[in-house]
Design a protein around this motif. Structure first.
Motif, PDB file in Angstrom:
ATOM      1  N   ILE A   1       0.858  -1.188   0.000  1.00 39.70           N
ATOM      2  CA  ILE A   1       0.000   0.000   0.000  1.00 39.70           C
ATOM      3  C   ILE A   1       0.889   1.231   0.000  1.00 39.70           C
ATOM      4  N   ARG A   2       0.586   2.153  -0.889  1.00 42.57           N
ATOM      5  CA  ARG A   2       1.309   3.420  -0.954  1.00 42.57           C
ATOM      6  C   ARG A   2       0.318   4.577  -0.839  1.00 42.57           C
ATOM      7  N   GLU A   3       0.767   5.652  -0.213  1.00 41.00           N
ATOM      8  CA  GLU A   3      -0.036   6.864  -0.088  1.00 41.00           C
ATOM      9  C   GLU A   3       0.476   7.893  -1.091  1.00 41.00           C
ATOM     10  N   ALA A   4      -0.417   8.436  -1.897  1.00 36.41           N
ATOM     11  CA  ALA A   4      -0.042   9.461  -2.868  1.00 36.41           C
ATOM     12  C   ALA A   4      -1.277  10.282  -3.225  1.00 36.41           C
TER      13      ALA A   4
ATOM     14  N   SER B   1      -5.015   6.306  -0.644  1.00 36.90           N
ATOM     15  CA  SER B   1      -4.392   5.042  -0.271  1.00 36.90           C
ATOM     16  C   SER B   1      -4.538   4.096  -1.459  1.00 36.90           C
ATOM     17  N   VAL B   2      -3.409   3.664  -2.013  1.00 36.74           N
ATOM     18  CA  VAL B   2      -3.412   2.871  -3.246  1.00 36.74           C
ATOM     19  C   VAL B   2      -2.873   1.465  -2.944  1.00 36.74           C
ATOM     20  N   GLY B   3      -3.697   0.465  -3.195  1.00 36.01           N
ATOM     21  CA  GLY B   3      -3.259  -0.915  -3.074  1.00 36.01           C
ATOM     22  C   GLY B   3      -2.625  -1.371  -4.368  1.00 36.01           C
ATOM     23  N   ILE B   4      -1.406  -1.865  -4.294  1.00 34.57           N
ATOM     24  CA  ILE B   4      -0.663  -2.309  -5.483  1.00 34.57           C
ATOM     25  C   ILE B   4      -0.449  -3.810  -5.374  1.00 34.57           C
ATOM     26  N   ILE B   5      -0.871  -4.541  -6.402  1.00 33.53           N
ATOM     27  CA  ILE B   5      -0.787  -6.002  -6.438  1.00 33.53           C
ATOM     28  C   ILE B   5       0.135  -6.403  -7.576  1.00 33.53           C
ATOM     29  N   GLY B   6       1.017  -7.377  -7.337  1.00 35.20           N
ATOM     30  CA  GLY B   6       1.923  -7.849  -8.371  1.00 35.20           C
ATOM     31  C   GLY B   6       1.570  -9.244  -8.853  1.00 35.20           C
ATOM     32  N   ILE B   7       1.680  -9.452 -10.171  1.00 34.96           N
ATOM     33  CA  ILE B   7       1.507 -10.782 -10.772  1.00 34.96           C
ATOM     34  C   ILE B   7       2.726 -11.043 -11.656  1.00 34.96           C
TER      35      ILE B   7
ATOM     36  N   GLU C   1      -8.145  -3.183   4.400  1.00 39.46           N
ATOM     37  CA  GLU C   1      -7.164  -2.094   4.384  1.00 39.46           C
ATOM     38  C   GLU C   1      -7.782  -0.763   3.973  1.00 39.46           C
ATOM     39  N   ARG C   2      -8.980  -0.809   3.419  1.00 40.78           N
ATOM     40  CA  ARG C   2      -9.745   0.383   3.040  1.00 40.78           C
ATOM     41  C   ARG C   2      -9.000   1.271   2.044  1.00 40.78           C
ATOM     42  N   VAL C   3      -8.367   0.656   1.054  1.00 40.81           N
ATOM     43  CA  VAL C   3      -7.676   1.454   0.038  1.00 40.81           C
ATOM     44  C   VAL C   3      -8.691   2.163  -0.846  1.00 40.81           C
ATOM     45  N   ASP C   4      -8.249   3.258  -1.460  1.00 43.13           N
ATOM     46  CA  ASP C   4      -9.111   4.026  -2.366  1.00 43.13           C
ATOM     47  C   ASP C   4      -9.077   3.479  -3.786  1.00 43.13           C
ATOM     48  N   LEU C   5      -7.896   2.967  -4.209  1.00 42.00           N
ATOM     49  CA  LEU C   5      -7.718   2.457  -5.567  1.00 42.00           C
ATOM     50  C   LEU C   5      -6.932   1.159  -5.516  1.00 42.00           C
ATOM     51  N   VAL C   6      -7.158   0.314  -6.539  1.00 42.45           N
ATOM     52  CA  VAL C   6      -6.381  -0.914  -6.703  1.00 42.45           C
ATOM     53  C   VAL C   6      -5.661  -0.849  -8.044  1.00 42.45           C
TER      54      VAL C   6
ATOM     55  N   VAL D   1      -9.704  11.140  -9.233  1.00 39.27           N
ATOM     56  CA  VAL D   1     -10.361  10.109  -8.436  1.00 39.27           C
ATOM     57  C   VAL D   1     -11.399  10.754  -7.529  1.00 39.27           C
ATOM     58  N   GLU D   2     -12.619  10.231  -7.589  1.00 38.95           N
ATOM     59  CA  GLU D   2     -13.698  10.699  -6.733  1.00 38.95           C
ATOM     60  C   GLU D   2     -14.411   9.505  -6.134  1.00 38.95           C
ATOM     61  N   ASN D   3     -14.572   9.533  -4.812  1.00 38.00           N
ATOM     62  CA  ASN D   3     -15.293   8.472  -4.093  1.00 38.00           C
ATOM     63  C   ASN D   3     -14.763   7.079  -4.420  1.00 38.00           C
TER      64      ASN D   3
END
Length: 262
Positions: free
Chosen positions: A135-138, A142-148, A185-190, A251-253
């Motif tokens: 998770i990174r804040e920018a 709050s942005v959740g980052i997933i790797g594949i 984690e209540r992130v705003d974006l994935v 980004v909104e809501n």
């Protein structure tokens, strides 16, 4: 009022540290001109970070620490100080496994940012080799980052690449990881950083809910406009460090309400 986030993508640099001749199209005619080089990438990243202070994530989709003589001769070590100087936020992987999983874990441990792979397992224990997400804040988000990681490492590549590990497509793991990031984690974006290749990533976005942005790699596509699959924006930015992808988001809501891509 919409919040702002800029994502910079690098993918498939294959250890190209220096500027080099790259093919471009001028109408129907192929032309070559100098492009790439990590110094130029670093300059661009610094410029965008200054322009959009506190609103930038820089992500690497892999095929990074293998390919050129300095990278291969040093078994990846030559790339570490260069990559750390750029202060990436996260990466995933493919040819990084060419030195063997044990060596790759050593190199990953020397990086100042996480290698992510929700689909890479220890055969003996069934445990994940790398963290599946971070998770990174920018931009106040709050942005959740997933790797594949590339699923073909243990299927079509030399056995030494996958000694003691196995990789899946990530399709089964992804929904649960997204749910954890959003609900716990209540992130705003994935954001998903993937090295599956564009066709498989389009399929993934079509099948899995909740991906806001998917950064694509492996197939070396130069996407001059994002592919939009349901509510997922997909970009891929060529290869050899000749291109950096930039995605400016409003980004909104907890949803992307507007974007610009370059």
């Amino acid at each position: 009022m919409a919040q702002q986030l800029t994502i910079l993508q690098v993918n498939d640099t294959h250890g190209y540290l220096e500027p080099h001749q790259e093919l471009f199209w001028k109408g129907s005619r192929a032309v070559f001109r100098q492009a790439g080089g990590y110094a130029r990438i670093a300059g661009l990243v610094a410029e965008v970070r200054e322009e959009r202070a506190g609103e930038v994530l820089v992500l690497d989709c892999g095929d990074t620490i293998h390919g050129t003589y300095p990278a291969v001769q040093s078994r990846g070590e030559a790339m570490v100080p260069v990559l750390n100087a750029l202060h990436f936020d996260a990466m995933t992987a493919h040819w990084e496994f060419a030195y063997g999983p044990a060596r790759f874990k050593e190199i990953a441990g020397a990086l100042d940012y996480p290698v992510l792979a929700l689909n890479c397992y220890d055969k003996a224990t069934g445990d994940l080799i790398f963290d599946p997400s971070t998770i990174r804040e920018a931009g106040g988000l709050s942005v959740g980052i997933i790797g594949i990681a590339a699923t073909i490492v243990d299927k079509t590549m030399p056995p030494s690449f996958s000694e003691g590990i196995s990789l899946t497509l990530g399709r089964e793991e992804l929904p649960g990881t997204i749910a954890r990031l959003r609900e716990e984690e209540r992130v705003d974006l994935v954001v998903v950083i993937s090295h599956l290749g564009f066709p498989q990533e389009v399929q993934l976005a079509a099948e899995v809910d909740g991906i806001d942005v998917l950064l694509s790699a492996h197939t070396h596509n130069r996407l001059y406009r994002p592919a939009v699959v349901r509510d997922t924006l997909i970009i891929q930015s060529g290869c050899h460090g000749s291109f950096v992808g930039r995605l400016d988001l409003a980004v909104e809501n907890g949803r992307v309400s507007g974007f610009r891509h370059e």
